[in-house]
Design an enzyme around this catalytic site. Structure first.
Site, PDB file in Angstrom:
ATOM      1  N   CYS A  46      19.404  -4.281  15.192  1.00 23.40           N
ATOM      2  CA  CYS A  46      18.459  -5.147  14.495  1.00 23.40           C
ATOM      3  C   CYS A  46      17.099  -4.478  14.343  1.00 23.40           C
ATOM      4  O   CYS A  46      16.786  -3.490  15.006  1.00 23.40           O
ATOM      5  CB  CYS A  46      18.242  -6.459  15.268  1.00 23.40           C
ATOM      6  SG  CYS A  46      19.719  -7.457  15.506  1.00 23.40           S
ATOM      7  N   CYS A  77      22.639  -5.684  11.411  1.00 22.32           N
ATOM      8  CA  CYS A  77      22.561  -7.141  11.488  1.00 22.32           C
ATOM      9  C   CYS A  77      22.544  -7.728  10.077  1.00 22.32           C
ATOM     10  O   CYS A  77      21.844  -7.230   9.197  1.00 22.32           O
ATOM     11  CB  CYS A  77      21.289  -7.544  12.236  1.00 22.32           C
ATOM     12  SG  CYS A  77      20.974  -9.324  12.286  1.00 22.32           S
ATOM     13  N   ASP A 462     -17.145  10.624  -8.740  1.00 18.55           N
ATOM     14  CA  ASP A 462     -16.878   9.285  -9.246  1.00 18.55           C
ATOM     15  C   ASP A 462     -18.119   8.410  -9.108  1.00 18.55           C
ATOM     16  O   ASP A 462     -18.758   8.361  -8.045  1.00 18.55           O
ATOM     17  CB  ASP A 462     -15.713   8.671  -8.472  1.00 18.55           C
ATOM     18  CG  ASP A 462     -15.347   7.294  -8.967  1.00 18.55           C
ATOM     19  OD1 ASP A 462     -14.681   7.207 -10.017  1.00 18.55           O
ATOM     20  OD2 ASP A 462     -15.742   6.302  -8.323  1.00 18.55           O
TER      21      ASP A 462
END
Length: 500
Positions: A46, A77, A462
């Site tokens: 699991c 699972c 930027d």
């Protein structure tokens, strides 16, 4: 939609069985995809977030990946579905070669391609013996075992979430034939593919039109916690591209064109963020069913779902940036499209760039029918933009230098000089980009950030970055950002978000 909480402390990697059991006991989502538990009393493995009754510690065996659990004889699972766990976290450690190899194998599997060891070694530029040794040292299994598990888990996902035939699933997961697929499935899971679909917990997950007719599938895309869904949604919403993208019914819609096995597949998707479940859910048109593997990979890149933000938050803790746990780098749906949008956005606002790009879409984009009337165009192909005349482009408001850059980009993509995908050779791609007319450092850095998924990209010139840093010069920004390596890309996102 609220951002993910930052109340949780950094999640340590489980070092022993006791720590791993505590992570299982607390169902800590930060370990999802990093930890799997095999329960000896049931033979099932699991995810740590599974909601079944907590097994006793003496019955638990812990693994760092699903392949290790399956090699030890455990079956996945059906409730928590290990195939849905987030993928490998981005790594900048000495282990990155093994992670890069696993990522390449994952891309090949998603494309339905073969995954031969010689091809993997050639891709990484090392010997077969070295890649096998390194893979087993880092992942605990051989490349072959890892690939087989990933193919079977992807097939399990297709069997559960789509109505594709077993033959189509076998082809999409790269088994080559139904016989080989059935044999591998029986050997690993002791269950036939058709029997899986009869399980009560395994139901085909269709979407439907208003008249109740099934039209496609829903791709579930869990993220690695914590994930700032609000920031990602805000980024996408601030850059709408009329005809190609739309916000409606609480979801982000867009048209899609994917090339696979020499064929083009077109359609649409609608994406929603489910914070409670910790996943994105993408409703996908039936026309895209043959390319669900590549599409899932593309969406994970777009939304940066697999990054482990713990080392990023730790590295940026002293930076003059507002802490934003779970902040991710928005990627892209198509490298050519995003690069064109970046070129058109040179020296103008985001809103103006969206308007200009929308004109390009309306003139040169192929028409497409979708459930939303406003969502009616595909982004123009490289062929269409290369064939467009400069006068046509100019009439839309695209200045000559941008037209020249876009045409040069289209030509480089079509002749194979430029491959704009995550995992492409960074140095070669950057060099080719900057050799194109009208493509400078700012454009190349943004392409590296959003298209190539380079976490250390930094567009120092930027305007938003410079404004967020107090109006300093690009040279000063570059110097200040040295302390943020190798996560300057995530620092850039923090700077942009500080302006909102």
């Amino acid at each position: 939609m609220a951002a993910m909480s930052n109340a949780l402390p950094p999640a340590p990697a489980p070092l022993d069985a006791d720590q791993a059991y505590q992570a299982l006991k607390s169902r800590d989502p930060r370990f999802d995809g990093k930890l799997f538990v095999g329960v000896t009393s049931t033979g099932i493995y699991c995810r740590p977030i599974c909601r079944v009754k907590l097994p006793q510690a003496r019955n638990c065996r812990f693994f760092g990946n699903a392949a290790g659990a399956e090699q030890a004889g455990f079956r996945p699972c059906l409730r928590c579905r290990p195939e849905l766990a987030p993928g490998l976290a981005r790594s900048d450690s000495v282990r990155s070669l093994a992670h890069a190899g696993a990522a390449w194998l994952g891309r090949q599997i998603a494309l339905g391609q073969t995954t031969r060891l010689p091809d993997l070694a050639a891709h990484l530029g090392v010997s077969e013996r070295h890649v096998r040794r390194l893979f087993e040292e880092v992942h605990g299994v051989s490349p072959l075992a890892w690939s087989t598990t990933q193919r079977l888990l992807w097939a399990k996902r297709l069997l559960t979430d789509t109505s594709l035939s077993v033959a189509q699933v076998a082809e999409s997961s790269g088994f080559g034939s139904v016989r080989r697929f059935n044999a591998a499935w029986a050997q690993h899971y002791r269950l036939s593919p058709s029997a899986l679909r009869r399980q009560p917990s395994s139901r085909v997950n269709h979407s439907a039109t208003e008249d109740g007719v099934a039209t496609g599938v829903v791709l579930r895309l869990p993220w690695r916690a914590p994930y700032n869904a609000e920031a990602m949604q805000a980024f996408l919403a601030a850059r709408p591209l009329a005809g190609v993208e739309a916000w409606a019914q609480g979801r982000w819609w867009r048209t899609v064109r994917l090339r696979h096995a020499g064929r083009l597949h077109s359609g649409w998707l609608a994406l929603a963020f489910d914070v409670q479940r910790g996943e994105c859910r993408a409703e996908v048109s039936a026309s895209l069913a043959p390319v669900l593997g590549p599409l899932a990979q593309t969406l994970r890149h777009l939304l940066d779902l697999d990054t482990d933000t713990q080392p990023i938050d730790e590295a940026l803790v002293h930076a003059p940036l507002r802490a934003l746990p779970g902040l991710r780098i928005p990627g892209c749906m198509d490298g050519f499209e995003t690069t064109v949008r970046i070129i058109l956005g040179q020296q103008i606002t985001v809103a103006a760039a969206c308007t200009l790009t929308a004109r390009l879409v309306a003139r040169f984009g192929e028409a497409l029918s979708t459930p939303l009337p406003a969502l009616n165009r595909l982004f123009p192909s490289p062929e269409a933009l290369l064939a467009a005349s400069s006068d046509e482009m100019g009439s839309l408001g695209v200045i000559r230098t941008r037209t020249t850059a876009i045409k040069a980009l289209a030509e480089a993509v079509l002749d194979g000089r430029l491959t704009l995908v995550p995992g492409a050779d960074l140095a070669a791609t950057m060099a080719t980009l900057k050799s194109l007319p009208g493509v400078g450092e700012w454009t190349a850095q943004l392409v590296a950030l959003r298209v190539l998924a380079w976490p250390d990209a930094f567009p120092a010139s930027d305007a938003g970055v410079l404004k967020a840093l107090g109006g300093i010069t690009p040279a000063q920004a570059q110097q200040q950002a040295l302390a943020w390596q190798p996560w300057r890309g995530y620092a850039t996102l923090r700077l942009w978000h500080s302006l909102t």
